[in-house]
Scaffold this motif. Sequence first.
Motif, PDB file in Angstrom:
ATOM      1  N   VAL A   1       0.778  -1.186   0.260  1.00  0.00           N
ATOM      2  CA  VAL A   1       0.061   0.209   0.087  1.00  0.00           C
ATOM      3  C   VAL A   1       0.885   1.311   0.001  1.00  0.00           C
ATOM      4  CG1 VAL A   1      -1.800   1.262   1.222  1.00  0.00           C
ATOM      5  CG2 VAL A   1      -1.676  -1.584   1.115  1.00  0.00           C
TER       6      VAL A   1
ATOM      7  N   LEU B   1      -7.370   1.041   3.449  1.00  0.00           N
ATOM      8  CA  LEU B   1      -6.706   0.130   2.722  1.00  0.00           C
ATOM      9  C   LEU B   1      -6.244  -1.122   3.640  1.00  0.00           C
ATOM     10  CD1 LEU B   1      -5.456   1.087  -0.544  1.00  0.00           C
ATOM     11  CD2 LEU B   1      -7.416  -0.182  -0.572  1.00  0.00           C
TER      12      LEU B   1
ATOM     13  N   LEU C   1      -1.214  -1.305  -4.116  1.00  0.00           N
ATOM     14  CA  LEU C   1      -2.565  -0.408  -4.535  1.00  0.00           C
ATOM     15  C   LEU C   1      -1.424   1.589  -4.400  1.00  0.00           C
ATOM     16  CD1 LEU C   1      -4.460  -2.226  -1.521  1.00  0.00           C
ATOM     17  CD2 LEU C   1      -4.477  -2.407  -3.949  1.00  0.00           C
TER      18      LEU C   1
ATOM     19  N   VAL D   1     -11.900   0.804  -0.167  1.00  0.00           N
ATOM     20  CA  VAL D   1     -11.535  -0.298   0.051  1.00  0.00           C
ATOM     21  C   VAL D   1     -12.536  -2.190  -0.135  1.00  0.00           C
ATOM     22  CG1 VAL D   1     -11.577  -1.964   2.117  1.00  0.00           C
ATOM     23  CG2 VAL D   1     -10.493   0.256   1.883  1.00  0.00           C
TER      24      VAL D   1
ATOM     25  N   THR E   1     -12.067  -2.686  -4.107  1.00  0.00           N
ATOM     26  CA  THR E   1     -11.569  -2.876  -4.807  1.00  0.00           C
ATOM     27  C   THR E   1     -11.189  -4.529  -4.041  1.00  0.00           C
ATOM     28  OG1 THR E   1      -9.865  -0.553  -4.071  1.00  0.00           O
ATOM     29  CG2 THR E   1      -8.347  -2.781  -3.986  1.00  0.00           C
TER      30      THR E   1
END
Length: 467
Positions: free
Chosen positions: A187, A198, A233, A369, A372
């Motif tokens: 991340v 995330l 990400l 989130v 995703t």
Amino acid sequence: MTLPTLETTPIPGLLVVRLDRRVDDRGFFKENWQREKMLAIGLPDFGPVQNNVSFNADRGVTRGIHTEPWDKFVSLATGRIFGAWVDMREGESFGATFTLEMDTSVAVFVPRGVGNSYQTLEDATSYTYLVNEHWRPGIAYPALALDDPSAAIAWPIPLAEAIISEKDQNNPALDPATAIPPKKTLVLGGGGQLGLALAAAFPGSEAVTRAELDVTGAEAVAAWPWHEYAVVLNAAAYTAVDAAETPEGRVAAWAANATAPATLAGLARRHGFTLVHFSSEYVFDGTAPLDPGHTEDEPLSPLGVYAQTKAAGDIAAALAPRHYVLRTSWVIGDGKNFVRTMQSLAEKGVSPSVVDDQVGRLTFTDELVRATRHLLDSQAPYGTYNLSNGGPAMSWREVAQAVFERSGRSAEDVSGTTTAAYAEGVLAQGKPFAPRPLNSAMSLDKIRATGFEPEDALAALDRYLAD
């Protein structure tokens, strides 16, 4: 040539491909690897970068069991082999085995972390394999003894009669302590409101701030172990929309929002990870009809410097072979944001004036989130997706009024103003002001088509304020 067929096995991700082989008195012809057809039958788009050939002069040559750190597509040019595979990855399938006799009409896709071994059943057998990492000296990887009792592989040619290298005669027994962990999730922008959400939602992920990993710095990028990651990400961004209009902000915004995604796309091509890049409705000028709103295939039309850098970042990120670009709007998460500001003003008895000619939808970080995870877990088609919470589009004033009402104040305590009037006040103070899209609403049809249903923004707002 017709499509090949695909068969699953007890080892997750290990796939058998039956090829269309055309035989006549001259010999045979086959399409050993045809990307479009392989994807059509469900083979992963694994991005091979190297082709190797293993020629074996004698029947009984036995190689393995090797667990290389790459995906592998194995087939034969001549002869026959007995293939044996053992899952060496962490998880419920650790230790699972599968065997198969292969001739020139059969291929097998071997995912990273699955041990593979091949015993030739005829003299002058050649098998060939595509891999998606370049071989380089010094690479070490786990191996397994050919006669491991837990694998219990029934070799057609007894190992005592086989031709085996000294190294493969001394491979270790199966040991759960040496199970191969899955590749990790990285991340970027881990200190921001989206990055924090995330990191919490992807257990075991590594979240880094720009101070820990600056993707705009060549030395930092070169030193980072990108090959260890399956997913990156990218929640890192320069988000000071107005400051981006200054000379210093312009440079910083282009570096973070455009150069960094371009670098990540190149790394994704080289190392095979999936790139998830978070973008903004600012890539549009806000002139689309409110219904359906901006669509993913609408030509980019950014207004200010920040918007231009985000548009450039979208184009760059889409060059990654495996990418999801999520365009979002009006993001709300932990920390300072519009909703918390309005909640604070309501509690303090302040009656603010809020713009009422900018229309859009809130996007809560937990919704980002959730989307995703959905795209990654469902293996939705790669590409660009709009994502916000659902429900009718609202103006910033209407959002503020909704917050006031939920805070025990009257909606009438929030008065309206125009973007032009607000800008005039900011500029009068000698501060920069970036142009805003008046319509930030985006069509959500494309992400809905993947099976994701956005939560209504007001329902999410209720829960956010309650928390």
